[in-house]
Design an enzyme around this catalytic site. Structure first.
Site, PDB file in Angstrom:
ATOM      1  N   ASP A 179     -18.881   5.824 -65.272  1.00 44.48           N
ATOM      2  CA  ASP A 179     -18.635   4.199 -64.872  1.00 44.48           C
ATOM      3  C   ASP A 179     -17.813   3.553 -65.898  1.00 44.48           C
ATOM      4  OD1 ASP A 179     -20.353   4.503 -62.739  1.00 44.48           O
ATOM      5  OD2 ASP A 179     -22.211   4.297 -64.089  1.00 44.48           O
TER       6      ASP A 179
ATOM      7  N   LYS B 209     -12.628   4.700 -64.322  1.00 43.16           N
ATOM      8  CA  LYS B 209     -11.497   5.492 -64.164  1.00 43.16           C
ATOM      9  C   LYS B 209     -10.816   5.336 -63.324  1.00 43.16           C
ATOM     10  CE  LYS B 209     -14.878   8.975 -64.671  1.00 43.16           C
ATOM     11  NZ  LYS B 209     -16.007   8.018 -65.189  1.00 43.16           N
TER      12      LYS B 209
ATOM     13  N   GLY C 299     -18.372   6.979 -58.062  1.00 45.72           N
ATOM     14  CA  GLY C 299     -18.179   6.084 -57.445  1.00 45.72           C
ATOM     15  C   GLY C 299     -17.015   5.392 -58.252  1.00 45.72           C
ATOM     16  N   HIS C 300     -15.751   5.340 -57.572  1.00 41.56           N
ATOM     17  CA  HIS C 300     -14.419   4.852 -58.377  1.00 41.56           C
ATOM     18  C   HIS C 300     -14.081   3.665 -57.520  1.00 41.56           C
ATOM     19  CE1 HIS C 300     -13.965   9.124 -60.102  1.00 41.56           C
ATOM     20  NE2 HIS C 300     -14.812   8.421 -60.761  1.00 41.56           N
TER      21      HIS C 300
ATOM     22  N   GLN D  67     -17.936  11.264 -63.559  1.00 46.28           N
ATOM     23  CA  GLN D  67     -18.968  11.185 -64.520  1.00 46.28           C
ATOM     24  C   GLN D  67     -18.297  10.990 -65.890  1.00 46.28           C
ATOM     25  OE1 GLN D  67     -19.529  14.008 -62.102  1.00 46.28           O
ATOM     26  NE2 GLN D  67     -19.991  12.174 -60.860  1.00 46.28           N
TER      27      GLN D  67
END
Ligand code: IMP
Length: 431
Positions: A14, A17, A41-42, A227
């Site tokens: 988080d 990235k 989750g990007h 991650q």
């Protein structure tokens, strides 16, 4: 000039990235993912439109970029196809030509998701990790236990059915007897995965061979980590970690291809710290300051929507993470969230039972017992929303950056000052 750039989260994921990958993807020919799955989750904001990607590399938003999902990634085929459909609806083009999925990637199947949820539900009395319940852990377990089913297996129905059925004997026993959950049905699942196989076919390739050829041809490769280092299964805060290797060295393994000779390892840190799920978090703020960071930084998980735990920047953890991963450059995200604090704290050592610790201990319980030792540095009032040049940054922000550089030995190359694609201060180019 680098031919390869690796973008890795340095904290607990988080870090933002997705946006950094999207930024560097402008200059890349290929963006490749090498570990994790749709636990990631990007979030990327382009022209005011928000895209949240879980599995397909964030580089896909640039029409010229090719994307690879490597063998080290565990793939939920339904999620993969849903994401393709969503991207098409959003006007992203040429996906069949631009997205390649490794034929050796392990599949996240129904029973993996059911087991992940059952274990997290606490039915078996095991430790709660606070996973994303996407089946990541159980799939990686099956991979090393040599009973995993891979993308290539989808295309031989008889063999797929045999493997699936054989696995299901054990999985359904666990689901029913140990966790008191509904078993998974073979017939329904086999039909479902057969239909999925046909839709997946245009994307499946020998990505290792392809990437090796592209590197030899001088193409620029951007490696997209998911991650973060502190969630790495070996070097993170075990057992409160994900089930894959998140470090740069995993790129070569998770893609089956060597690094380009000149490859740069870049770490992404948030200007403060956040964590979702269980596990130690030394600088966590359970007070109004933590609430302010959560609110201003909109700290809610992109995958699960869970509120993120927030705290000051833990430089001991960051320095440790850089050392184990070989990262020499940093991108700092969410610097704008720190505007309006009169002063900021950074954690520079830990105290454990009267002893000073200068690195992250191997025993996770010790990390839960330590007290953070802080240095206080001046904050800045000025909003960074429209700042686009390094020379316009507030002086105290430069002091904050210099402090980070001096403490960690890494060079800050990029500062992100907002969610939008354009909110970036590029200090030193990567490619
Ligand atoms: P899993 O990866 O779903 O097994 O979850 C294991 C741990 O990693 C949990 O604490 C999750 O919250 C965390 N985690 C997994 N993926 C991400 C991510 O992309 N960002 C932040 N935390 C994550």
């Amino acid at each position: 000039m680098a031919q390869g750039v690796v973008i890795i989260g340095v904290q607990w994921g988080d870090e933002g990235k997705g946006k950094i990958v999207d930024y560097y993807a402008r200059e890349a020919n290929i963006v490749a993912r090498f570990q994790g799955g749709n636990n990631a989750g990007h979030t990327i904001v382009v022209g005011g439109k928000q895209y949240i990607l879980h599995l397909i590399p964030s580089g896909v938003l640039h029409p010229h970029t090719e994307c690879i999902v490597g063998s080290g990634v565990v793939v939920d085929p339904e999620v993969f196809l849903e994401e393709i459909e969503t991207l098409k609806k959003l006007g992203i083009v040429d996906l069949e030509k631009r997205v390649r999925l490794s034929d050796r990637s392990h599949l996240i199947l129904e029973y993996h998701k059911a087991l992940d949820a059952a274990r997290e539900g606490g039915g078996g009395g095991g430790k709660k990790i606070g996973t994303t319940k996407r089946g990541i852990g159980p799939t990686y377990e099956d991979r090393v236990a040599r009973r995993g089913i891979r993308v290539a297996d989808l295309f031989d129905k008889a063999s797929f059915t045999e493997k699936f059925e054989s696995n299901l004997k054990e999985k359904n026993f666990l689901l029913k007897e140990m966790y008191g959950c509904e078993p998974v049905s073979v017939e329904r699942a086999v039909e479902k995965y057969s239909a999925i196989a046909e839709k997946l076919r245009p994307f499946v390739a020998d990505t290792a061979d392809h990437l090796t050829n592209q590197i030899a041809a001088g193409k620029k490769i951007l490696y997209e980590g998911a991650q973060g280092v502190l969630l790495d299964v070996d070097y993170g805060t075990y057992p409160y970690v994900t089930s894959s290797q998140t470090l740069p060295s995993q790129c070569a393994l998770g893609l089956g291809s060597r690094f380009p000779d000149n490859t740069l390892f870049m770490g992404v840190i948030k200007a403060y710290s956040t964590r979702v799920g269980e596990g130690p978090f030394v600088t966590e703020l359970k007070d109004a300051t933590g609430e302010k960071l959560r609110k201003t930084g909109n700290e809610f998980g992109a995958t699960t929507g869970r509120p993120r735990r927030c705290g000051w920047l833990d430089l001991v953890a960051v320095r440790y993470a850089l050392r184990v991963s070989g990262i020499t450059r940093l991108a700092i995200t969410k610097a704008d969230v720190l505007s309006g604090f009169a002063e900021l704290k950074v954690c520079v050592s830990y105290e454990h039972k009267g002893k000073r610790l200068t690195t992250v201990p191997a025993v996770t319980q010790h990390l839960e017992e330590v007290t953070p030792i802080y240095e206080t540095v001046p904050g800045w009032e000025q909003s960074l929303v429209n700042v686009r040049s390094a020379s316009d940054l507030p002086k105290s922000m430069w002091s904050y950056i210099s402090y980070i550089e001096k403490f960690t030995g890494a060079k800050v190359s990029l500062i992100s000052t907002g969610a939008g694609r354009e909110a970036v201060i590029d200090i030193e180019s990567a490619f």
